[in-house]
Write an enzyme that holds these catalytic residues in place. Structure first.
Site, short mmCIF file in Angstrom:
data_model
loop_
_atom_site.label_atom_id
_atom_site.label_comp_id
_atom_site.label_asym_id
_atom_site.label_seq_id
_atom_site.Cartn_x
_atom_site.Cartn_y
_atom_site.Cartn_z
NE ARG A 373 -35.99 -1.30 27.84
CZ ARG A 373 -35.18 -0.91 26.99
NH1 ARG A 373 -34.83 -1.16 25.79
NH2 ARG A 373 -34.19 0.19 27.72
NE ARG A 403 -28.88 4.22 25.68
CZ ARG A 403 -28.79 4.96 26.95
NH1 ARG A 403 -28.57 4.25 28.00
NH2 ARG A 403 -28.57 6.29 26.56
CG HIS A 433 -39.01 5.48 31.49
ND1 HIS A 433 -39.12 4.75 32.94
CD2 HIS A 433 -38.68 4.30 31.00
CE1 HIS A 433 -38.59 3.93 33.13
NE2 HIS A 433 -38.23 3.41 32.01
CE1 TYR A 466 -35.73 -8.15 33.40
CE2 TYR A 466 -36.66 -5.94 33.07
CZ TYR A 466 -35.81 -7.08 32.53
OH TYR A 466 -34.72 -6.99 31.79
NE ARG A 562 -31.28 -3.86 38.76
CZ ARG A 562 -32.11 -3.17 37.95
NH1 ARG A 562 -33.23 -3.50 37.66
NH2 ARG A 562 -31.36 -2.58 36.93
CG HIS A 590 -37.64 -3.20 36.60
ND1 HIS A 590 -38.85 -2.46 35.94
CD2 HIS A 590 -36.60 -2.71 35.75
CE1 HIS A 590 -38.51 -1.92 34.89
NE2 HIS A 590 -37.10 -1.87 34.87
#
Length: 621
Positions: A373, A403, A433, A466, A562, A590
Site C-alpha cells: 500500500r 485488499r 506482504h 501508524y 492490537r 502496527h
C-alpha cells in the site's frame, strides 16, 4: 515438555468476536471525553469504517459457510450460524452505544464548538431558502428516482451507498409505488448553510416532492447496503493484473450481507426492502440517528486545531541528521545498523531519504522494492522512476491483491511501467506482504548491498499515523537473503535456505516454534526465560498451542495484540503466566516484534507478519 489437555472450545477465543471487541475499544476512545473533540469524532468514524470492512469480508465469509451447510466449525468450536448470532448480538450492543454517543455526546459537543450538525427543522426560514437554491442548483440535476412497478424491477443498489426508500401515492388513482433515490456519492456529506451543517440525505429528503411531482409522499426512510467484497484470484490465472481487474468488476455485484435501515422505517418499508434486496431478517440492522458515520471524517478535516491533538513533529534520528549527501546515507548504514521507530522518528528523513539517495547517488546501480500500500505523496515511486530514467536497474514488486487498494496498485503499476520501471506482480496464490528494499551500490572494494526491512507499508500518509519500525542494514547475510527472496519472487525457482531471515511461507512458523520451545526448555531448567510478542493479530493454532506449552513450563509471556487474539490468557493449568494487552490510541499500533529470552541469550525479530495462518502459509512475509 508438558502437554496440556483442555477441551478445544475453552482453549481458543472466537476470531470474529475478538475482532468485534477491538472495534469496541475504538468506540471507547470516541466515548472518552478526556480526548479533544475532533479526535473523538475521528475514532467514531474509524469505528464505523471498521464495521463496514468486517461485514464485507468476515461476515460475508460466514454467511457463505452457513449457506453451504457443510457442518464446519471454527477453531473455537462455533458453527457459522452460532458465530453469526453472537456477532449480531454484540454488534447490536455497540450500535446502541454508537447512537447514544452521537445523540447525547458528540453532536451536542460539536454544536457547542460551532460545528452544528442540524436538521432542516432546526434551520431558520432563511437557511431553508438557501438550501432550496442549493438543492435546485447542485443536487437536483444529478438525482434519479427509480420506481418499482410493472416493467420496473427493484433497482441495483451499490455497496456502501446510501439511499432513500420512498413510498409515493397518486392522489388521482390511489396507486402506490416504491422508489429508490440514491444519495450522490460525489458530494460532501454535510452541506454548509449559515453556521450549520446539514446532512446531504436530510436535504434530499426534505425536497423529495420536487422529484415526484403531483404525487403524495407517504413515507421516506434512509437505508444503506453492504455487499460481499472478498474475492479470490484463480491459481492458474495467466495474467494476474487482468484477473484482478475482472474480480474488481465482480466485487460491485457481490451478495448483500447487511442492510442498515433507519429505525423510523415502517414495517411496510422494512418488508419492501428485505424482499427487494433478498436479505434475511438477521441481516437487517435498524439504526437510530446518523447512518454511515464513517463520513464523520469530513468533520475532522475542518481546520480547528484547538479541537485536535497538537500536531506531532517526528524527530530526525541523530545519525540521519548528520548525513549531508546521498552517498552519506550509505556511509552511515555501513558504519552500523539503524533502527527507526515511526511516527516518533521521521519517515521522511529516514526511509524516504534512503530511497531518494538511491536515485541521486551515481554509485548506485540498482534498487528493488515491494509495494503493498502506498500513497500519492510517496517518494518511493518517484525514486524508482528517477532510477529508471538514470539507467539504473529499477524493480518494483507491486501486490495487486492488497485488499481495497487493488485499483490504486494497478494504476501505480501502469504508471511505473510506462516510466521504465520493471514491475512484477508476484503469484496468484500468494500475497507479497513483505516490506523490503534492496539497493546495490558500486564501491571501492566491489559491489555492496544495503537493505531496509520494515513492519509497515511504504506509505507517507500512514507513516504519520501508524506505529512501525524499520531496520537499515548492510549486513551481508541479511542482504544476501533479501536478494535471494527478490530473485525467487521475480524469477523461477525454489527458494534457497535463508541465512538470517525468517521467511513465510517457508521457514517462519517452524523457526518461531523452535524459539518458543528453546525458551520453554530454559524455564524447565530453572534458567531465565521470557517471551514478549507485539503484533496485530494472534490467530495461528500451532503457535498458540506452543505458547500454552511454554506457559505450562513456567515461562512469563507478555503479548500486545492490537486487534485479534484467539489465545485465552490467565486460564488455570493452561495459560496462567500469559498476559495479553491491547494498545489502542492516537497512533495505530502496527509493528510486529517477537522477542525471546533464554538464559543469557536474547533473540529479537521484526517484520511484516502477524501470527495468522494467512500470513504464515499464504503470504510472502
Amino acid at each position: 515438555m508438558t502437554t496440556v489437555s483442555v477441551p478445544s472450545q475453552s482453549r481458543l477465543l472466537n476470531r470474529e468476536l475478538s475482532s468485534v471487541e477491538f472495534y469496541a475499544r475504538v468506540l471507547e476512545l470516541a466515548e472518552d471525553d478526556g480526548l479533544p473533540l475532533l479526535e473523538r469524532v475521528k475514532f467514531a468514524a474509524i469505528f464505523a469504517q471498521f464495521l463496514d470492512e468486517f461485514f464485507m469480508i468476515r461476515v460475508a465469509g460466514l454467511l457463505e459457510l452457513d449457506e453451504a451447510d457443510l457442518g464446519v466449525r471454527s477453531a473455537d468450536g462455533l458453527t457459522p450460524a452460532q458465530a453469526l448470532g453472537a456477532i449480531r448480538e454484540r454488534i447490536g450492543q455497540l450500535l446502541t452505544r454508537q447512537a447514544k454517543l452521537w445523540k447525547r455526546g458528540l453532536r451536542p459537543a460539536l454544536s457547542d464548538a460551532g460545528l452544528d450538525v442540524a436538521t432542516l427543522e432546526e434551520c431558520s426560514d432563511k437557511e431553508r431558502e438557501k438550501l432550496a437554491k442549493y438543492f435546485e442548483r447542485e443536487i437536483f440535476p444529478i438525482l434519479t428516482p427509480l420506481a418499482v412497478g410493472p416493467g420496473q424491477p427493484f433497482p441495483y443498489v451499490s455497496g456502501l451507498s446510501m439511499s432513500l426508500g420512498v413510498i409515493a401515492s397518486d392522489p388521482a388513482s390511489d396507486e402506490e409505488r416504491f422508489a429508490r433515490v440514491k444519495v450522490p456519492e460525489g458530494l460532501d456529506r454535510f452541506v454548509p448553510v449559515g453556521k450549520r451543517l446539514v446532512p446531504l440525505e436530510a436535504v434530499i429528503s426534505h425536497f423529495l416532492p420536487m422529484l415526484f411531482t403531483g404525487m403524495e409522499i407517504t413515507e421516506r426512510a434512509l437505508f444503506r447496503v453492504t455487499r460481499d467484497a472478498d474475492f479470490e484470484v484463480s491459481d492458474d490465472a495467466d495474467d494476474l493484473l487482468e484477473a484482478v481487474e475482472s474480480e474488481l468488476r465482480r466485487r460491485r455485484f457481490g451478495d448483500v450481507v447487511r442492510l442498515e435501515l433507519s429505525s423510523s422505517a415502517s414495517q411496510a418499508m422494512h418488508a419492501r426492502l428485505v424482499d427487494g434486496l433478498g436479505v434475511k431478517a438477521n441481516q437487517v440492522y435498524e439504526v437510530e440517528g446518523l447512518l454511515d458515520q464513517a463520513d464523520l471524517s469530513q468533520l475532522v478535516a475542518h481546520h480547528r486545531p484547538e479541537l485536535k491533538h497538537e500536531q506531532w513533529a517526528p524527530v530526525v534520528p541523530p545519525r540521519w541528521a548528520r548525513v549531508k549527501t546521498a552517498g552519506g546515507v550509505f556511509d552511515e548504514i555501513r558504519r552500523g545498523d539503524l533502527l527507526v521507530h515511526q511516527p516518533y522518528q521521521s519517515y521522511r528523513a529516514s526511509f524516504e531519504a534512503f530511497a531518494q539517495a538511491a536515485s541521486r547517488d551515481p554509485d548506485v546501480i540498482a534498487i528493488k522494492t515491494t509495494v503493498y500500500r502506498t500513497s500519492d505523496e510517496s517518494a518511493l515511486v518517484s525514486s524508482l522512476i528517477e532510477c529508471a530514467e538514470e539507467g539504473k536497474q529499477s524493480v518494483c514488486l507491486v501486490e495487486l491483491k492488497a485488499r481495497f487498494d487493488e485499483r490504486r496498485n494497478i494504476e501505480w503499476s501502469r504508471a511505473m511501467e510506462q516510466a521504465g520501471v520493471h514491475v512484477v506482480h508476484g503469484f496468484p496464490d500468494l500475497k507479497i506482504h513483505a516490506k523490503m528494499t534492496l539497493v546495490v551500490r558500486r564501491e571501492a572494494d566491489g559491489l555492496r548491498r544495503y537493505v531496509h526491512i520494515g513492519t509497515g507499508n511504504y506509505n507517507a500518509s500512514t507513516a504519520r499515523l501508524y506505529e512501525d519500525m524499520g531496520l537499515f542494514t548492510a549486513d551481508e547475510e541479511i542482504a544476501a537473503d533479501v536478494a535471494d527472496l527478490f530473485n525467487y519472487v521475480t524469477g523461477f525457482g525454489r527458494p534457497q535456505q535463508f541465512r538470517k531471515l525468517l521467511v513465510a511461507p517457508f521457514t517462519m512458523r517452524d523457526r518461531l516454534v523452535e524459539e518458543i520451545r528453546r525458551v520453554a526448555d530454559a524455564a524447565a531448567e530453572g534458567r531465565h526465560a521470557r517471551i514478549r510478542l507485539k503484533l496485530n493479530a494472534l490467530v495461528d493454532p500451532t503457535v498458540i498451542d506452543e505458547l500454552y506449552a511454554a506457559s505450562a513450563a513456567g515461562v512469563p509471556i507478555e503479548i500486545q495484540a492490537r486487534s485479534i487474539c484467539m489465545l485465552r490468557p490467565g486460564v488455570k493449568k493452561l495459560s496462567e503466566t500469559i498476559r495479553v494487552t491491547s494498545i489502542v490510541g492516537r497512533f495505530l499500533e502496527h509493528s510486529r516484534v517477537y522477542w525471546f529470552e533464554s538464559g543469557d541469550e536474547s533473540c529479537v525479530f521484526l517484520g511484516s507478519a502477524d501470527l495468522m495462518p494467512r500470513n504464515l502459509d499464504r503470504r510472502i512475509e
